[in-house]
Design a protein around this motif. Structure first.
Motif: not given
Length: 132
Positions: A101-118
């Motif tokens: 459900d969280g993946l279906r709701t995500v609307n932006s992302y950021k790459l920082a320090g080898g991490k993917l933030q949703l």
């Protein structure tokens, strides 16, 4: 004059260290869920998210596998047509539902320090670490 020159050098250095967020940045990558704000990661189970060259996604939602599509435009992202296997997994069933459900709701992302933030509406929803 030295302070101005030093200021320009500092700005240039900071810009060189930042990661550009583009659709190509996450193509052909695999990520493991390592932080889940507001939720508890199931012990001994893996949450993952992979992107292929055509922005098809796949992964593991602790017990079941899933797939779908990612639509990426700049820093916005939308996961569509998510489907999954349907094995009964009593110990992680609720976590799987919240994760998908969280993946279906995500609307932006950021790459920082080898991490993917949703993000969901600017709030961090999930943090993934790049898998080797």
């Amino acid at each position: 004059m030295k302070k101005i020159l030093l200021g320009f050098m500092l700005i240039f250095a900071l810009q060189a260290c930042s990661e550009k967020t583009t659709a190509d940045s996450i193509k052909n990558t695999k990520w493991l869920l390592t932080e889940w704000p507001g939720q508890t990661l199931p012990i001994g189970k893996e949450g993952s998210l992979s992107f292929d060259a055509e922005n098809k996604i796949s992964g593991k939602s602790f017990c079941n596998g899933f797939g779908g599509n990612a639509v990426i435009n700049g820093s916005t992202i939308k996961f569509e047509q998510i489907f999954g296997t349907m094995m009964f997994c009593e110990e992680v069933g609720q976590a799987e539902k919240i994760y998908l459900d969280g993946l279906r709701t995500v609307n932006s992302y950021k790459l920082a320090g080898g991490k993917l933030q949703l993000f969901i509406d600017g709030k961090v929803a999930m943090i993934f670490t790049k898998a080797e």
